[in-house]
Design an enzyme around this catalytic site. Structure first.
Site, PDB file in Angstrom:
ATOM      1  CG  LEU A 150     -25.474  -7.417  -3.529  1.00  0.00           C
ATOM      2  CD1 LEU A 150     -25.402  -6.612  -2.244  1.00  0.00           C
ATOM      3  CD2 LEU A 150     -24.617  -6.786  -4.587  1.00  0.00           C
TER       4      LEU A 150
ATOM      5  N   GLY B  70     -29.202  -8.211  -7.631  1.00  0.00           N
ATOM      6  CA  GLY B  70     -28.042  -7.719  -8.391  1.00  0.00           C
ATOM      7  C   GLY B  70     -27.969  -8.331  -9.784  1.00  0.00           C
TER       8      GLY B  70
ATOM      9  CG  ASN C 236     -34.829 -10.769  -4.154  1.00  0.00           C
ATOM     10  OD1 ASN C 236     -33.928 -10.100  -4.640  1.00  0.00           O
ATOM     11  ND2 ASN C 236     -34.614 -11.961  -3.639  1.00  0.00           N
ATOM     12  CD  GLU C 237     -32.462  -5.568  -4.089  1.00  0.00           C
ATOM     13  OE1 GLU C 237     -33.626  -5.737  -4.509  1.00  0.00           O
ATOM     14  OE2 GLU C 237     -31.470  -5.562  -4.830  1.00  0.00           O
TER      15      GLU C 237
HETATM   16  C1  LIG Z   1     -28.124  -2.619   1.564  1.00  0.00           C
HETATM   17  C2  LIG Z   1     -28.329  -2.404   0.135  1.00  0.00           C
HETATM   18  C3  LIG Z   1     -27.988  -3.601  -0.703  1.00  0.00           C
HETATM   19  C4  LIG Z   1     -28.859  -3.632  -1.858  1.00  0.00           C
HETATM   20  C5  LIG Z   1     -28.479  -4.558  -2.933  1.00  0.00           C
HETATM   21  C6  LIG Z   1     -28.848  -5.837  -2.924  1.00  0.00           C
HETATM   22  C7  LIG Z   1     -28.749  -6.603  -4.134  1.00  0.00           C
HETATM   23  C8  LIG Z   1     -28.622  -8.104  -3.962  1.00  0.00           C
HETATM   24  O1  LIG Z   1     -28.218  -8.694  -4.924  1.00  0.00           O
HETATM   25  S1  LIG Z   1     -28.991  -8.897  -2.501  1.00  0.00           S
HETATM   26  C9  LIG Z   1     -28.847 -10.652  -2.917  1.00  0.00           C
HETATM   27  C10 LIG Z   1     -30.188 -11.162  -3.264  1.00  0.00           C
HETATM   28  N1  LIG Z   1     -30.115 -12.491  -3.861  1.00  0.00           N
HETATM   29  C11 LIG Z   1     -31.030 -13.409  -3.636  1.00  0.00           C
HETATM   30  O2  LIG Z   1     -31.970 -13.193  -2.885  1.00  0.00           O
HETATM   31  C12 LIG Z   1     -30.859 -14.713  -4.328  1.00  0.00           C
HETATM   32  C13 LIG Z   1     -30.677 -15.817  -3.363  1.00  0.00           C
HETATM   33  N2  LIG Z   1     -30.528 -17.086  -4.047  1.00  0.00           N
HETATM   34  C14 LIG Z   1     -31.563 -17.773  -4.571  1.00  0.00           C
HETATM   35  O3  LIG Z   1     -32.708 -17.378  -4.546  1.00  0.00           O
HETATM   36  C15 LIG Z   1     -31.238 -19.104  -5.180  1.00  0.00           C
HETATM   37  O4  LIG Z   1     -29.960 -19.500  -4.747  1.00  0.00           O
HETATM   38  C16 LIG Z   1     -31.243 -19.103  -6.720  1.00  0.00           C
HETATM   39  C17 LIG Z   1     -32.702 -18.959  -7.231  1.00  0.00           C
HETATM   40  C18 LIG Z   1     -30.388 -17.998  -7.295  1.00  0.00           C
HETATM   41  C19 LIG Z   1     -30.695 -20.462  -7.223  1.00  0.00           C
HETATM   42  O5  LIG Z   1     -31.396 -21.523  -6.624  1.00  0.00           O
HETATM   43  P1  LIG Z   1     -30.756 -22.989  -6.604  1.00  0.00           P
HETATM   44  O6  LIG Z   1     -31.791 -23.868  -5.985  1.00  0.00           O
HETATM   45  O7  LIG Z   1     -30.239 -23.336  -7.942  1.00  0.00           O
HETATM   46  O8  LIG Z   1     -29.467 -22.841  -5.678  1.00  0.00           O
HETATM   47  P2  LIG Z   1     -29.416 -22.834  -4.079  1.00  0.00           P
HETATM   48  O9  LIG Z   1     -29.426 -24.239  -3.584  1.00  0.00           O
HETATM   49  O10 LIG Z   1     -30.438 -21.909  -3.543  1.00  0.00           O
HETATM   50  O11 LIG Z   1     -27.977 -22.174  -3.811  1.00  0.00           O
HETATM   51  C20 LIG Z   1     -26.758 -22.890  -4.027  1.00  0.00           C
HETATM   52  C21 LIG Z   1     -25.714 -22.350  -3.081  1.00  0.00           C
HETATM   53  O12 LIG Z   1     -25.488 -20.968  -3.365  1.00  0.00           O
HETATM   54  C22 LIG Z   1     -25.684 -20.182  -2.177  1.00  0.00           C
HETATM   55  N3  LIG Z   1     -26.217 -18.868  -2.582  1.00  0.00           N
HETATM   56  C23 LIG Z   1     -27.331 -18.618  -3.284  1.00  0.00           C
HETATM   57  N4  LIG Z   1     -27.483 -17.311  -3.471  1.00  0.00           N
HETATM   58  C24 LIG Z   1     -26.431 -16.709  -2.867  1.00  0.00           C
HETATM   59  C25 LIG Z   1     -26.033 -15.349  -2.725  1.00  0.00           C
HETATM   60  N5  LIG Z   1     -26.739 -14.326  -3.250  1.00  0.00           N
HETATM   61  N6  LIG Z   1     -24.906 -15.089  -2.046  1.00  0.00           N
HETATM   62  C26 LIG Z   1     -24.172 -16.092  -1.507  1.00  0.00           C
HETATM   63  N7  LIG Z   1     -24.500 -17.399  -1.609  1.00  0.00           N
HETATM   64  C27 LIG Z   1     -25.625 -17.699  -2.282  1.00  0.00           C
HETATM   65  C28 LIG Z   1     -26.673 -20.994  -1.375  1.00  0.00           C
HETATM   66  O13 LIG Z   1     -26.623 -20.627  -0.029  1.00  0.00           O
HETATM   67  C29 LIG Z   1     -26.158 -22.397  -1.613  1.00  0.00           C
HETATM   68  O14 LIG Z   1     -24.992 -22.541  -0.806  1.00  0.00           O
HETATM   69  P3  LIG Z   1     -24.582 -23.963  -0.166  1.00  0.00           P
HETATM   70  O15 LIG Z   1     -24.281 -24.843  -1.349  1.00  0.00           O
HETATM   71  O16 LIG Z   1     -23.409 -23.635   0.687  1.00  0.00           O
HETATM   72  O17 LIG Z   1     -25.769 -24.433   0.615  1.00  0.00           O
END
Ligand SMILES: CCCC/C=C/CC(=O)SCCNC(=O)CCNC(=O)[C@H](O)C(C)(C)COP(=O)(O)OP(=O)(O)OC[C@H]1O[C@@H](n2cnc3c(N)ncnc32)[C@H](O)[C@@H]1OP(=O)(O)O
Length: 303
Positions: free
Chosen positions: A109, A154, A178-179
């Site tokens: 997400l 997601g 990992n929610e």
């Molecule tokens: C209430 C019921 C809801 C249930 C459903 C939930 C489902 C979900 O999908 S919840 C989302 C869970 N996602 C995560 O936990 C992933 C988070 N991200 C990461 O672990 C890492 O970003 C990555 C392993 C995917 C990639 O790592 P990498 O080192 O290449 O990149 P980063 O430097 O961490 O990130 C770059 C940039 O992107 C932003 N970002 C990362 N993930 C998200 C996201 N899910 N949504 C929005 N933005 C995200 C991160 O903050 C960085 O932003 P900046 O460049 O502005 O610092």
């Protein structure tokens, strides 16, 4: 061969009132590099690149929403429309879903779509997420996920909605739901998808712990079907596709529907209630604080 009425019913039942959205540039067609005929033409949108190969009946669909393919409302919409376009074109029998962003398949997400947003926006966003899951989970096409990067939450659900998963052998490319680590709870249809793939006990543990599995463990628990060196992900996905396409479509589609319909129907029956639950949950002050803190942590991790 016509699809079973069950498949048609489920497909018709999918609502898409939100389909025409801001910022989408759909339906562009451009020649592929070195390509000429129809089979070599790319199409797609700003965030989804589709490379169709009419000769084999297989299209490669690449997510390209840098930096991490977070599932923004626009990306969700464009994915659904691209998939629908291929499903409606009898030339195509299979899709390989992969990422155009280095090292990340899909970050799940887009947290900025649910942090600090009003309930109406969160509802619209969640309906789009439901729609993508229903579309992929019930797709009449063979879907193979070529997972060439990290695949949390997601992202994992998109991969699990495919028929088969090939993961690149890189310890950084972890996959799972990992929610709980974000302080949120996977809705029942994410949980059902997990249970259908890896069984009840493994899901019970992995969901509560918010486990993200590195490749060897993901293979062992059954989250993915193959782990291969990174440069072989695409070719292995194509070999898998050939195996699935060797089966007559009607028999495979009806069997897929038989296996998946009850799970999809459960959401179709209570889509509105699921949306309301999601909205009231994520709009709570405490949940907003957790999500903000998580986003902040992600941002600070950099550099
Ligand atoms: C209430 C019921 C809801 C249930 C459903 C939930 C489902 C979900 O999908 S919840 C989302 C869970 N996602 C995560 O936990 C992933 C988070 N991200 C990461 O672990 C890492 O970003 C990555 C392993 C995917 C990639 O790592 P990498 O080192 O290449 O990149 P980063 O430097 O961490 O990130 C770059 C940039 O992107 C932003 N970002 C990362 N993930 C998200 C996201 N899910 N949504 C929005 N933005 C995200 C991160 O903050 C960085 O932003 P900046 O460049 O502005 O610092």
């Amino acid at each position: 061969m016509a699809l079973a009425s069950g498949v048609r019913f489920a497909e018709r039942a999918l609502l898409r009132p939100w389909a025409l959205l801001r910022g989408t540039t759909l339906g562009r067609t451009e020649p592929a590099a070195g390509g000429g005929g129809d089979g070599a033409r790319r199409f797609g949108s700003q965030r989804v690149l589709v490379e169709p190969d009419a000769a084999s009946g297989v299209a490669v669909m690449k997510l390209r929403n840098p930096p991490v393919n977070a599932l923004s409302l626009e990306l969700l919409t464009e994915l659904v429309i691209s998939l629908e376009k291929l499903e409606n074109d009898k030339t195509f029998r299979g899709v390989i879903l992969t990422s155009d962003c280095p090292r990340v398949f899909c970050a799940g997400l887009d947290l900025t779509e649910i942090c600090g947003r009003n309930p109406a926006h969160c509802a619209e966003y969640w309906k789009a997420m439901q729609e993508l899951w229903l579309r992929t989970y019930l797709s009449s096409l063979v879907l193979v996920a070529a997972i060439n990067g990290a695949c949390p939450a997601g992202g994992c659900i998109i991969a699990l909605s495919c028929d088969c998963r090939v993961l690149a052998d890189n310890p950084k490319y972890r996959i799972g739901l990992n929610e709980t680590l974000l302080g949120i709870i996977a809705p029942f249809w994410l949980k059902d998808t997990y249970v259908n793939t890896i069984g009840h006990r493994a899901s019970e543990q992995a969901l509560q712990l918010g486990s993200l599995f590195p490749p060897a463990e993901a293979l062992q628990v059954g989250l993915v079907d193959q782990v291969v060196p990174e440069d072989q992900v695409q070719s292995t996905a194509l070999s898998e596709m050939a195996r699935w396409l060797a089966v007559p479509d009607h028999a495979r589609q009806l069997t897929k529907n038989m296996m998946r319909k009850a799970t999809a129907d459960r959401l179709l029956r209570q889509r509105d209630a699921d949306t309301q639950n999601f909205v009231s949950f994520v709009c709570r002050d405490s949940i907003q604080k957790s999500l903000q803190a998580y986003l902040e942590k992600l941002r600070q991790r950099k550099g």
